[in-house]
Structure formats: C-alpha cells, structure tokens
Write a protein that holds these residues in place. Structure first.
Motif, short mmCIF file in Angstrom:
data_model
loop_
_atom_site.label_atom_id
_atom_site.label_comp_id
_atom_site.label_asym_id
_atom_site.label_seq_id
_atom_site.Cartn_x
_atom_site.Cartn_y
_atom_site.Cartn_z
N GLY A 15 0.77 -1.24 0.00
CA GLY A 15 0.00 0.00 0.00
C GLY A 15 0.80 1.28 0.00
N VAL A 16 2.09 1.24 -0.37
CA VAL A 16 2.86 2.48 -0.38
C VAL A 16 2.78 3.20 -1.73
N GLY A 17 2.15 2.58 -2.73
CA GLY A 17 1.97 3.24 -4.02
C GLY A 17 2.88 2.76 -5.12
N LYS A 18 3.45 1.56 -4.99
CA LYS A 18 4.35 1.03 -6.02
C LYS A 18 3.64 0.93 -7.36
N THR A 19 2.48 0.32 -7.36
CA THR A 19 1.75 0.14 -8.62
C THR A 19 1.34 1.48 -9.20
N THR A 20 0.91 2.39 -8.36
CA THR A 20 0.44 3.70 -8.84
C THR A 20 1.56 4.47 -9.53
N VAL A 21 2.76 4.48 -8.94
CA VAL A 21 3.84 5.24 -9.55
C VAL A 21 4.26 4.63 -10.89
N LEU A 22 4.23 3.31 -10.99
CA LEU A 22 4.60 2.68 -12.25
C LEU A 22 3.54 2.91 -13.32
N ARG A 23 2.27 2.84 -12.94
CA ARG A 23 1.20 3.14 -13.90
C ARG A 23 1.26 4.59 -14.35
N ALA A 24 1.59 5.49 -13.44
CA ALA A 24 1.70 6.90 -13.80
C ALA A 24 2.82 7.13 -14.80
N PHE A 25 3.97 6.49 -14.59
CA PHE A 25 5.07 6.61 -15.54
C PHE A 25 4.68 6.03 -16.90
N ALA A 26 4.01 4.88 -16.89
CA ALA A 26 3.61 4.27 -18.15
C ALA A 26 2.71 5.20 -18.97
N ARG A 27 1.79 5.88 -18.28
CA ARG A 27 0.88 6.79 -18.99
C ARG A 27 1.63 8.02 -19.51
N ALA A 28 2.54 8.54 -18.70
CA ALA A 28 3.27 9.73 -19.12
C ALA A 28 4.23 9.44 -20.27
N VAL A 29 4.80 8.23 -20.28
CA VAL A 29 5.72 7.86 -21.36
C VAL A 29 4.96 7.62 -22.66
N GLY A 30 3.78 7.03 -22.58
CA GLY A 30 3.01 6.72 -23.77
C GLY A 30 3.41 5.39 -24.37
N GLY A 31 2.96 5.12 -25.58
CA GLY A 31 3.18 3.82 -26.18
C GLY A 31 2.25 2.79 -25.57
N ALA A 32 2.51 1.52 -25.84
CA ALA A 32 1.64 0.44 -25.36
C ALA A 32 2.11 -0.05 -24.00
N PHE A 33 1.14 -0.46 -23.20
CA PHE A 33 1.37 -0.89 -21.82
C PHE A 33 0.79 -2.28 -21.63
N GLU A 34 1.56 -3.16 -20.98
CA GLU A 34 1.06 -4.48 -20.62
C GLU A 34 1.39 -4.76 -19.16
N ARG A 35 0.50 -5.52 -18.53
CA ARG A 35 0.68 -5.83 -17.11
C ARG A 35 0.43 -7.32 -16.88
N VAL A 36 1.29 -7.91 -16.05
CA VAL A 36 1.14 -9.31 -15.67
C VAL A 36 1.15 -9.40 -14.15
N GLU A 37 0.25 -10.23 -13.63
CA GLU A 37 0.21 -10.47 -12.19
C GLU A 37 1.01 -11.72 -11.86
N GLY A 38 1.98 -11.58 -10.99
CA GLY A 38 2.76 -12.73 -10.59
C GLY A 38 1.96 -13.64 -9.68
N THR A 39 1.79 -14.89 -10.08
CA THR A 39 1.09 -15.88 -9.28
C THR A 39 1.87 -17.19 -9.33
N ILE A 40 1.63 -18.05 -8.36
CA ILE A 40 2.38 -19.30 -8.28
C ILE A 40 2.06 -20.24 -9.43
#
Length: 339
Positions: free
Chosen positions: A52-77
């Motif tokens: 809950g410190v905002g790791k995902t939020t800061v990375l999503r914000a950078f992805a939007r500001a950079v532009g181009g295509a974005f993909e996300r994968v959830e790490g699971t066992i």
C-alpha cells in the motif's frame, strides 16, 4: 539541431514527465527521480516496498506519461512461461484458439511491461523474462518478436514470503536499479494520503497524468545521445574504478562495518555490467541536473540503487542483505577520497 540543443529540449520533456508523475504520487520525489533516470538510461527497474505504499500507482503513472503500449502481468504461483507468450481459449464456436500473450500482442509498440509481484512467479517464468529484458526479444510461433522500446518495471512485496520465489542473482543483475519505496515520513504528506479523498482512487489519479509527455519511439536515441553528450573526467573515472575495487575488497580501503568480519563478507563484487550501469545512470542524473559532466554527487545519487543488489555476500551475511548492502555503500562513499 546540435546535440547540445537536442539534449536540452529532451531534458525539458524529461523534467515535465517527473512533474506529471509527481502530481499524483506525493512524498516520493527520490523514487520518481531514480525511475526517470532508469528510463533514460534505458534500464529496467525492480521496485520493492511494503503493502500500500503506491508502487503500482507510480509505475502506472510513468507508463501513462511515457506513452506507447502498456502491458501488465500479475505474478502468481500458477503462472507458466508460456502465459507470457501466448493465450489459449475456446471461442464462441467451441474451437480452441491461440492468441499472442502480453509480451507479444503489442509488437514494437510495447514500451512499458509491468510485472506485479514478480517474486510470486516461478523461476521458469523469471528466466523467460530475463531474456526479454536482456535482448528485448523472444522467439515464438517460429519467428522472433522484438520490442526495442520496452522497459520492464517489476515490483516485489517485501512483507509476505509465503508462496514466493526469491529472484536469483542473475535475475536481479538484469535490473539497472533496485529501489526501495518507503512509506512517506512527512506529516503533511501522510495527512493528505489518509484524509484527502483525491488519493483514495488510484485509477482516477492515474487518469490525471498527461499521456505521451515524451516521444517514446525516440527513447533509445535519446538514451544513446545522453551517453555521448555527458562526459566523465579522468578524476571521475579513477573514482569509479576505486568504487569498483572497494566492492570487491572493501577492507583494502579501510571500510569496516560493525559486527562484520570484512574479509569474510564479500562473495563477489560488482560486475563490469554493474559498473557500466552505474556510469550510464550517473550520466543521466547529470543531464537531468543540467550539467554536461558527471560530478561525484551524480555518482553518489545513483550508487545505492545501481550497485546495492549487485554486490554478493557470503551465505552467513546474505541473510542480512537489506541491512548490510546500504551500510556497505555508505561506508565506501565515506572512505573513498572524492575528486
């Protein structure tokens, strides 16, 4: 346009990118700066922090500001290597189908690949990601797929250890930076995060970031131009070489840590790739600061993030890595003469 003029124009865009992310992620100026350094040094980032410190939020914000295509994968066992490459399903007619997976479906438009909780993924998955990070390509369906503009951002939850797989040394070395994102200490920032409802909706926050602040398709050219245009003096080169030797044999430089037998601490110091990463990052930090030459402050600004995860301790001390890595870097900086 001359190289110096181009670098100045790009620097303005890079600083605007920081400002855009800083509007929605508060109290994390150092983390934002270092992610920005990694972006223009064309390196990947492993981000660690509590829940809950905002790791995902800061990375999503950078992805939007950079532009181009974005993909996300959830790490699971249960995630398998093939899940990154292809997606199988049954269509409406009951026929099996195979579609490109998250690494492939965007082609050369892919700029940001976000691997959430990478330490929950099996080592086989991490190994496939290693090649994609190192070569920005992967073989599938009898052909080579390339994504030359891709930057991998991964985050790791440092609190939960059940059903997780620690990243191998080779995997961690592929990341230009390993950053620890702390809980903000400033009282006013804490108050805003808890009581200002604007920070309670991460999706709405990210939408406030202006998209496409930089020309993402030129990031590689920008990164190469920065490395050509920012210089390091002979004194700075000697300083960097001393740092390298100090990571291999700190006791030779009078570096000592409390309750540590220094001659039994180091298994392996920084590699040539690690030192190259440090130099690339220091040049970008100098560029962002408006300087044409690397200073000792530029090196020290990126040193913990670039080398802390690339110095390997003997097994007896590896269990204390989080404590010792930062202490060792601080001690090296304190002992070495600054040019």
């Amino acid at each position: 346009m001359a190289l110096g003029e181009e670098l100045q124009d790009w620097r303005s865009d890079a600083l605007r990118l920081e400002d855009e992310v800083g509007k929605v992620v508060i109290g994390q100026q150092q983390t934002i700066r270092l992610i920005n350094v990694a972006l223009f040094a064309r390196g990947h980032v492993l981000l660690e922090g509590g829940v809950g410190v905002g790791k995902t939020t800061v990375l999503r914000a950078f992805a939007r500001a950079v532009g181009g295509a974005f993909e996300r994968v959830e790490g699971t066992i249960d995630l398998m290597p093939g899940d990154l490459v292809y997606h199988t399903y049954v269509d409406a007619q009951g026929k099996p189908r195979i579609d490109p997976g998250p690494l492939l479906r965007r082609g050369e438009q892919l700029t940001t690949f976000f691997f959430n909780e990478i330490n929950r993924a099996r080592p086989q998955v991490q190994s496939l990601l290693l090649r994609a990070m190192a070569e920005r390509s992967v073989a599938a369906f009898d052909r080579e797929y390339r994504f030359p503009h891709m930057t991998v951002f991964a985050d790791r939850n440092k609190v939960e250890k059940e059903e997780t797989f620690e990243l191998a040394s080779a995997a961690r070395d592929r990341f230009l930076f390993e950053l620890n994102m702390p809980t903000p200490e400033d009282a006013e920032v804490r108050r805003a995060l808890v009581f200002d409802t604007a920070f309670h909706d991460a999706d709405a926050l990210v939408e406030q970031v202006r998209p496409g602040v930089v020309a993402w398709e030129r990031l590689n050219a920008m990164g190469a131009a920065i490395q050509r245009g920012i210089h390091a003096s002979a004194a700075i080169e000697r300083y960097l070489l001393d740092i390298w030797q100090a990571t291999e044999a700190p006791q030779r430089f009078g570096v000592a840590l409390e309750d540590v037998e220094m001659d039994r601490l180091i298994l392996a110091g920084a590699s040539p790739r690690g030192m190259s990463a440090l130099v690339r990052a220091a040049r970008v930090n100098a560029w962002l600061g408006g300087r044409s030459h690397v200073s000792p402050d530029d090196i020290q600004a990126v040193l913990p993030a670039a080398l802390g995860h690339r110095v390997f301790f003997t097994p007896i001390y590896e269990l204390r890595r989080q404590e010792l890595a930062q202490a060792l870097i601080d001690a090296i900086v304190a002992r070495l003469a600054v040019p």
